[in-house]
Design an enzyme around this catalytic site. Structure first.
Site, mmCIF file in Angstrom:
data_model
loop_
_atom_site.group_PDB
_atom_site.id
_atom_site.type_symbol
_atom_site.label_atom_id
_atom_site.label_comp_id
_atom_site.label_asym_id
_atom_site.label_seq_id
_atom_site.Cartn_x
_atom_site.Cartn_y
_atom_site.Cartn_z
ATOM 1 N N GLU A 78 5.093 4.889 3.440
ATOM 2 C CA GLU A 78 4.618 6.208 3.881
ATOM 3 C C GLU A 78 5.788 7.179 3.882
ATOM 4 O O GLU A 78 6.881 6.843 4.308
ATOM 5 C CB GLU A 78 3.987 6.076 5.281
ATOM 6 N N ASP A 80 -2.950 11.652 -2.197
ATOM 7 C CA ASP A 80 -2.965 13.123 -2.215
ATOM 8 C C ASP A 80 -3.321 13.614 -3.621
ATOM 9 O O ASP A 80 -2.763 13.122 -4.607
ATOM 10 C CB ASP A 80 -1.587 13.674 -1.807
ATOM 11 N N ASP A 137 -12.403 9.604 -2.512
ATOM 12 C CA ASP A 137 -13.686 10.323 -2.586
ATOM 13 C C ASP A 137 -13.531 11.586 -3.432
ATOM 14 O O ASP A 137 -14.459 12.384 -3.508
ATOM 15 C CB ASP A 137 -14.176 10.708 -1.178
ATOM 16 N N GLU A 174 -8.707 5.075 7.072
ATOM 17 C CA GLU A 174 -9.072 6.193 7.967
ATOM 18 C C GLU A 174 -9.842 7.271 7.188
ATOM 19 O O GLU A 174 -10.879 7.753 7.641
ATOM 20 C CB GLU A 174 -7.810 6.827 8.582
ATOM 21 N N TYR A 175 -9.313 7.637 6.019
ATOM 22 C CA TYR A 175 -9.967 8.687 5.233
ATOM 23 C C TYR A 175 -11.331 8.226 4.734
ATOM 24 O O TYR A 175 -12.266 9.017 4.667
ATOM 25 C CB TYR A 175 -9.068 9.088 4.045
ATOM 26 N N GLU A 206 0.863 -1.176 0.000
ATOM 27 C CA GLU A 206 0.000 0.000 0.000
ATOM 28 C C GLU A 206 0.897 1.223 0.000
ATOM 29 O O GLU A 206 1.748 1.381 0.889
ATOM 30 C CB GLU A 206 -0.928 0.028 1.217
HETATM 31 N N1 SAM Z 1 -4.237 5.843 2.762
HETATM 32 C C1 SAM Z 1 -4.626 6.532 3.995
HETATM 33 C C2 SAM Z 1 -6.120 6.585 4.111
HETATM 34 O O1 SAM Z 1 -6.804 6.323 3.121
HETATM 35 O O2 SAM Z 1 -6.617 6.861 5.204
HETATM 36 C C3 SAM Z 1 -4.004 7.920 4.053
HETATM 37 C C4 SAM Z 1 -4.482 8.892 3.032
HETATM 38 S S1 SAM Z 1 -3.611 10.442 3.080
HETATM 39 C C5 SAM Z 1 -4.653 11.526 2.209
HETATM 40 C C6 SAM Z 1 -2.301 10.168 1.904
HETATM 41 C C7 SAM Z 1 -1.060 9.581 2.534
HETATM 42 O O3 SAM Z 1 -0.133 9.276 1.518
HETATM 43 C C8 SAM Z 1 -0.361 10.533 3.495
HETATM 44 O O4 SAM Z 1 -0.071 9.869 4.704
HETATM 45 C C9 SAM Z 1 0.899 10.947 2.731
HETATM 46 O O5 SAM Z 1 1.967 11.289 3.579
HETATM 47 C C10 SAM Z 1 1.160 9.710 1.912
HETATM 48 N N2 SAM Z 1 1.903 9.984 0.668
HETATM 49 C C11 SAM Z 1 1.594 10.930 -0.248
HETATM 50 N N3 SAM Z 1 2.475 10.926 -1.265
HETATM 51 C C12 SAM Z 1 3.367 9.939 -0.984
HETATM 52 C C13 SAM Z 1 4.525 9.447 -1.633
HETATM 53 N N4 SAM Z 1 4.951 9.990 -2.799
HETATM 54 N N5 SAM Z 1 5.207 8.434 -1.081
HETATM 55 C C14 SAM Z 1 4.792 7.897 0.096
HETATM 56 N N6 SAM Z 1 3.697 8.322 0.774
HETATM 57 C C15 SAM Z 1 2.992 9.330 0.253
#
Ligand code: SAM
Length: 215
Positions: free
Chosen positions: A68, A117, A153, A193-194, A43
């Site tokens: 992460e 993101d 979403d 979580e999201y 993931e």
């Molecule tokens: N997947 C989780 C959820 O659905 O609850 C977290 C979603 S959060 C919006 C996006 C996560 O991806 C963040 O913790 C961010 O730090 C991580 N992330 C974003 N770009 C990344 C990258 N290039 N490499 C590793 N992690 C990344």
């Protein structure tokens, strides 16, 4: 997801044996790390790890790696894993931009992208995890017959992701614009979580599953 910088998080991560500190050294050798030739799922952008650990518990025959970027977020996942240890989970702190350094051709069975993101500015499109640039990276290490599963979403990000598939070696095998109302695609769904947060607000969840195009 960006938590406040948590003092000591880097030190805790450095001391944790749940985290793989030099993942490049395991490229092509992940089965050795887990001590078995099982299925391997990753993931990317796993946040605090609810989905990853839920999947690992539900599916003990598959090994799971969570990736992460931020230490403060990874720390939460480490704490969660320490509270409920699992042999089939490892964590990596890295930017997924360098993911090709970590997995060898054909090494990974499934890639999960959850609530990635959005990077809303056009000039940042290539940083989006379902972009054509990232799909090309995934192609380099996804097993024959492997799949990519993406849910969000964010409608703009999802529409972008669907368009990007056209520019890749993949094709959409399944798609839904309301995951929780889709009895087939929602079967066995583990919420992130999201996902919990945004579906509670009434937002529909979009999801696709990709496989490589057949020639
Ligand atoms: N997947 C989780 C959820 O659905 O609850 C977290 C979603 S959060 C919006 C996006 C996560 O991806 C963040 O913790 C961010 O730090 C991580 N992330 C974003 N770009 C990344 C990258 N290039 N490499 C590793 N992690 C990344």
């Amino acid at each position: 997801m960006r938590l406040k910088n948590i003092p000591g998080s880097r030190e805790t991560i450095a001391a944790s044996d749940l985290v793989i500190h030099e993942p490049e050294k395991l490229k092509g050798r992940w089965s050795g790390e887990f001590g078995r030739k099982g299925r391997l799922a990753i993931e990317i952008g796993m946040g605090k790890g609810k989905f990853l650990m839920g999947m690992a518990e539900k599916d003990p025959d598959t090994d799971y790696i969570g990736i992460e970027k931020y230490s403060s977020v990874l720390l939460r996942a480490i704490q969660k894993l320490q509270a409920a240890p699992r042999d089939n989970v490892r964590l990596i702190r890295m930017d997924a931009e360098y993911i090709s350094d970590v997995f060898a051709p054909g090494e990974v069975d499934v890639i999960y992208l959850n609530f990635s993101d959005p990077w809303p500015k056009d000039r940042h499109a290539k940083r989006r995890l379902p972009s054509r640039q990232f799909l090309a990276r995934y192609d380099a290490f996804l097993k024959e017959g492997g799949r990519i599963e993406f849910k969000t979403d964010n409608r703009e990000l999802f529409d972008f992701a669907v368009e990007e598939v056209e520019e890749s070696v993949f094709e959409i095998k399944s798609i839904t614009y309301d995951l929780h109302a889709d009895s087939v695609m929602n079967e066995g769904n583990i919420m992130t979580e999201y996902e919990e947060r945004f579906s509670a607000l009434g937002n529909p969840i979009y999801k696709y599953i990709l496989e490589r195009k057949k020639n």
